[in-house]
Design a protein around this motif. Structure first.
Motif, PDB file in Angstrom:
ATOM      1  N   LEU A  64       0.810  -1.221   0.000  1.00 45.76           N
ATOM      2  CA  LEU A  64       0.000   0.000   0.000  1.00 45.76           C
ATOM      3  C   LEU A  64       0.846   1.274   0.000  1.00 45.76           C
ATOM      4  O   LEU A  64       0.296   2.379   0.073  1.00 45.76           O
ATOM      5  CB  LEU A  64      -0.956  -0.014   1.204  1.00 45.76           C
ATOM      6  CG  LEU A  64      -1.979  -1.156   1.195  1.00 45.76           C
ATOM      7  CD1 LEU A  64      -2.762  -1.183   2.493  1.00 45.76           C
ATOM      8  CD2 LEU A  64      -2.901  -1.045  -0.007  1.00 45.76           C
ATOM      9  N   LEU A  65       2.156   1.130  -0.078  1.00 49.36           N
ATOM     10  CA  LEU A  65       3.020   2.319  -0.173  1.00 49.36           C
ATOM     11  C   LEU A  65       2.564   3.158  -1.361  1.00 49.36           C
ATOM     12  O   LEU A  65       2.310   2.639  -2.443  1.00 49.36           O
ATOM     13  CB  LEU A  65       4.485   1.907  -0.362  1.00 49.36           C
ATOM     14  CG  LEU A  65       5.187   1.361   0.870  1.00 49.36           C
ATOM     15  CD1 LEU A  65       6.520   0.742   0.491  1.00 49.36           C
ATOM     16  CD2 LEU A  65       5.376   2.446   1.917  1.00 49.36           C
ATOM     17  N   GLY A  66       2.436   4.447  -1.136  1.00 45.81           N
ATOM     18  CA  GLY A  66       2.039   5.348  -2.215  1.00 45.81           C
ATOM     19  C   GLY A  66       0.554   5.639  -2.284  1.00 45.81           C
ATOM     20  O   GLY A  66       0.144   6.545  -3.008  1.00 45.81           O
ATOM     21  N   VAL A  67      -0.280   4.900  -1.525  1.00 48.93           N
ATOM     22  CA  VAL A  67      -1.713   5.215  -1.501  1.00 48.93           C
ATOM     23  C   VAL A  67      -1.865   6.584  -0.831  1.00 48.93           C
ATOM     24  O   VAL A  67      -1.291   6.829   0.226  1.00 48.93           O
ATOM     25  CB  VAL A  67      -2.523   4.132  -0.745  1.00 48.93           C
ATOM     26  CG1 VAL A  67      -3.970   4.571  -0.557  1.00 48.93           C
ATOM     27  CG2 VAL A  67      -2.453   2.801  -1.487  1.00 48.93           C
ATOM     28  N   ASN A  74     -10.443   5.032   4.548  1.00 48.85           N
ATOM     29  CA  ASN A  74     -10.175   3.681   5.018  1.00 48.85           C
ATOM     30  C   ASN A  74     -10.152   2.661   3.890  1.00 48.85           C
ATOM     31  O   ASN A  74     -10.439   1.496   4.097  1.00 48.85           O
ATOM     32  CB  ASN A  74     -11.203   3.283   6.086  1.00 48.85           C
ATOM     33  CG  ASN A  74     -12.626   3.375   5.576  1.00 48.85           C
ATOM     34  OD1 ASN A  74     -12.859   3.567   4.385  1.00 48.85           O
ATOM     35  ND2 ASN A  74     -13.576   3.253   6.482  1.00 48.85           N
ATOM     36  N   SER A  75      -9.789   3.127   2.709  1.00 49.17           N
ATOM     37  CA  SER A  75      -9.796   2.253   1.540  1.00 49.17           C
ATOM     38  C   SER A  75      -8.545   2.461   0.691  1.00 49.17           C
ATOM     39  O   SER A  75      -8.125   3.598   0.472  1.00 49.17           O
ATOM     40  CB  SER A  75     -11.037   2.570   0.697  1.00 49.17           C
ATOM     41  OG  SER A  75     -10.910   2.060  -0.612  1.00 49.17           O
ATOM     42  N   PHE A  80      -6.281   6.696   2.697  1.00 42.51           N
ATOM     43  CA  PHE A  80      -6.340   6.393   4.121  1.00 42.51           C
ATOM     44  C   PHE A  80      -5.944   7.599   4.956  1.00 42.51           C
ATOM     45  O   PHE A  80      -5.103   8.382   4.535  1.00 42.51           O
ATOM     46  CB  PHE A  80      -5.311   5.311   4.491  1.00 42.51           C
ATOM     47  CG  PHE A  80      -5.547   3.966   3.897  1.00 42.51           C
ATOM     48  CD1 PHE A  80      -6.550   3.144   4.390  1.00 42.51           C
ATOM     49  CD2 PHE A  80      -4.739   3.500   2.871  1.00 42.51           C
ATOM     50  CE1 PHE A  80      -6.746   1.878   3.857  1.00 42.51           C
ATOM     51  CE2 PHE A  80      -4.932   2.241   2.336  1.00 42.51           C
ATOM     52  CZ  PHE A  80      -5.937   1.427   2.828  1.00 42.51           C
ATOM     53  N   ASP A  81      -6.495   7.670   6.169  1.00 43.85           N
ATOM     54  CA  ASP A  81      -5.852   8.454   7.214  1.00 43.85           C
ATOM     55  C   ASP A  81      -5.119   7.424   8.072  1.00 43.85           C
ATOM     56  O   ASP A  81      -5.167   6.213   7.789  1.00 43.85           O
ATOM     57  CB  ASP A  81      -6.837   9.330   7.986  1.00 43.85           C
ATOM     58  CG  ASP A  81      -7.867   8.572   8.801  1.00 43.85           C
ATOM     59  OD1 ASP A  81      -7.767   7.335   8.949  1.00 43.85           O
ATOM     60  OD2 ASP A  81      -8.794   9.225   9.318  1.00 43.85           O
ATOM     61  N   CYS A  82      -4.409   7.871   9.103  1.00 44.23           N
ATOM     62  CA  CYS A  82      -3.546   6.948   9.834  1.00 44.23           C
ATOM     63  C   CYS A  82      -4.302   5.796  10.484  1.00 44.23           C
ATOM     64  O   CYS A  82      -3.934   4.633  10.331  1.00 44.23           O
ATOM     65  CB  CYS A  82      -2.692   7.691  10.863  1.00 44.23           C
ATOM     66  SG  CYS A  82      -3.614   8.447  12.228  1.00 44.23           S
ATOM     67  N   SER A  83      -5.383   6.099  11.185  1.00 45.76           N
ATOM     68  CA  SER A  83      -6.111   5.037  11.882  1.00 45.76           C
ATOM     69  C   SER A  83      -6.905   4.169  10.910  1.00 45.76           C
ATOM     70  O   SER A  83      -7.073   2.971  11.134  1.00 45.76           O
ATOM     71  CB  SER A  83      -7.021   5.621  12.956  1.00 45.76           C
ATOM     72  OG  SER A  83      -7.932   6.543  12.397  1.00 45.76           O
ATOM     73  N   GLY A  84      -7.376   4.756   9.819  1.00 41.82           N
ATOM     74  CA  GLY A  84      -8.053   3.970   8.789  1.00 41.82           C
ATOM     75  C   GLY A  84      -7.106   2.977   8.138  1.00 41.82           C
ATOM     76  O   GLY A  84      -7.482   1.840   7.832  1.00 41.82           O
ATOM     77  N   LEU A  89      -5.579  -2.659   7.589  1.00 43.30           N
ATOM     78  CA  LEU A  89      -4.585  -3.739   7.557  1.00 43.30           C
ATOM     79  C   LEU A  89      -4.900  -4.849   8.534  1.00 43.30           C
ATOM     80  O   LEU A  89      -4.760  -6.029   8.201  1.00 43.30           O
ATOM     81  CB  LEU A  89      -3.187  -3.191   7.813  1.00 43.30           C
ATOM     82  CG  LEU A  89      -2.568  -2.581   6.577  1.00 43.30           C
ATOM     83  CD1 LEU A  89      -1.345  -1.776   6.929  1.00 43.30           C
ATOM     84  CD2 LEU A  89      -2.226  -3.662   5.570  1.00 43.30           C
ATOM     85  N   TYR A  90      -5.303  -4.508   9.739  1.00 44.23           N
ATOM     86  CA  TYR A  90      -5.645  -5.549  10.712  1.00 44.23           C
ATOM     87  C   TYR A  90      -6.856  -6.357  10.261  1.00 44.23           C
ATOM     88  O   TYR A  90      -6.888  -7.576  10.406  1.00 44.23           O
ATOM     89  CB  TYR A  90      -5.841  -4.959  12.113  1.00 44.23           C
ATOM     90  CG  TYR A  90      -4.572  -5.051  12.912  1.00 44.23           C
ATOM     91  CD1 TYR A  90      -4.285  -6.174  13.682  1.00 44.23           C
ATOM     92  CD2 TYR A  90      -3.629  -4.040  12.852  1.00 44.23           C
ATOM     93  CE1 TYR A  90      -3.101  -6.278  14.380  1.00 44.23           C
ATOM     94  CE2 TYR A  90      -2.444  -4.130  13.549  1.00 44.23           C
ATOM     95  CZ  TYR A  90      -2.181  -5.257  14.311  1.00 44.23           C
ATOM     96  OH  TYR A  90      -0.994  -5.366  14.993  1.00 44.23           O
TER      97      TYR A  90
END
Length: 183
Positions: A64-67, A74-75, A80-84, A89-90
Motif C-alpha cells: 500500500l506504499l504510495g496510496v 479507510n480504503s 487512508f488516514d492513519c487510523s483507517g 490492515l488488521y
C-alpha cells in the motif's frame, strides 16, 4: 496477492526517501535505494522473528506504499488516514477489527515497552498537540509504515529521527483472539 507481487517491484525501484508528516519536520530527499533495500532485507527478519500474521500484515502494508492520504479514509482505492490505514490492515490481514480512531486503538490494545516492539505492533505519536493523535505499524529496525497527512501518501519513516522521537507516545500490541479490539 497484490502485496506479494509488489514487494519485488518495490525493491527494484529507485525511490526517494520518505518525508515526515508535518511542515516543521525535516524532509529528506535522496535518490539512494538504501531505505527501500533496508526494508526489503527486514522482510526476511520479519519472517524469522514474527508470527506469520505479522509478516503477512507487513507485506500487505508494503503493497500500500504510495496510496494517498485522505482524512477519514479507510480504503486502498480512495485513500487512508492513519487510523483507517491501521484498521484496514488488521481487518484484511488477520480479520481483527480495531476501533476507528487512533486514541481508541491505543485504549483497545496492550501497552508494551518500546524495546519490546515486533513487526505488526502499533506505534503512537502526538502530532496534533494531543496524545495518541497519530498511529502507524512497526515494521522492524526502528521503522514504521503509516498514512502521514494531507498531501502525502502511505510511506515508511524512522522512529529514531528527532521528529518522531520527540512525539512518540507509546507502543501497543493488538491481542489476537481478544474482545478488546472490537469497534
Amino acid at each position: 496477492m497484490r502485496s506479494i507481487l509488489f514487494l519485488p517491484l518495490l525493491l527494484t525501484l529507485n525511490l526517494p526517501a520518505w518525508s515526515s508528516p508535518s511542515e516543521d519536520s525535516p524532509t529528506v530527499v535522496s535518490n539512494d535505494r538504501g531505505l527501500v533495500s533496508q526494508i526489503g532485507s527486514q522482510m526476511s527478519v520479519v519472517k524469522d522473528k514474527a508470527s506469520d500474521h505479522a509478516a503477512g500484515m507487513v507485506e500487505q502494508a508494503m503493497g500500500l506504499l504510495g496510496v494517498p492520504y485522505r482524512r477519514g479514509g479507510n480504503s486502498e482505492n480512495t485513500g487512508f488516514d492513519c487510523s483507517g490505514f491501521v484498521r484496514h490492515l488488521y481487518e484484511k490481514s488477520v480479520g481483527q477489527i480495531l476501533p476507528r480512531r487512533a486514541v481508541d486503538q491505543a485504549r483497545a490494545t496492550e501497552v508494551i515497552e518500546r524495546d519490546e516492539l515486533k513487526p505488526g505492533d502499533l506505534v503512537f505519536f502526538n502530532t496534533m498537540r494531543r496524545a495518541f493523535s497519530h498511529v502507524g505499524i512497526y515494521v522492524g529496525d526502528g521503522k514504521f509504515i503509516h498514512a502521514p497527512r494531507a498531501g502525502k501518501a502511505v510511506n515508511i519513516d524512522d522512529m529514531r529521527s528527532a521528529y518522531w522521537q520527540k512525539r512518540f507516545n507509546g507502543a501497543r500490541r493488538v491481542p489476537m483472539n481478544s474482545d478488546n479490539a472490537n469497534p
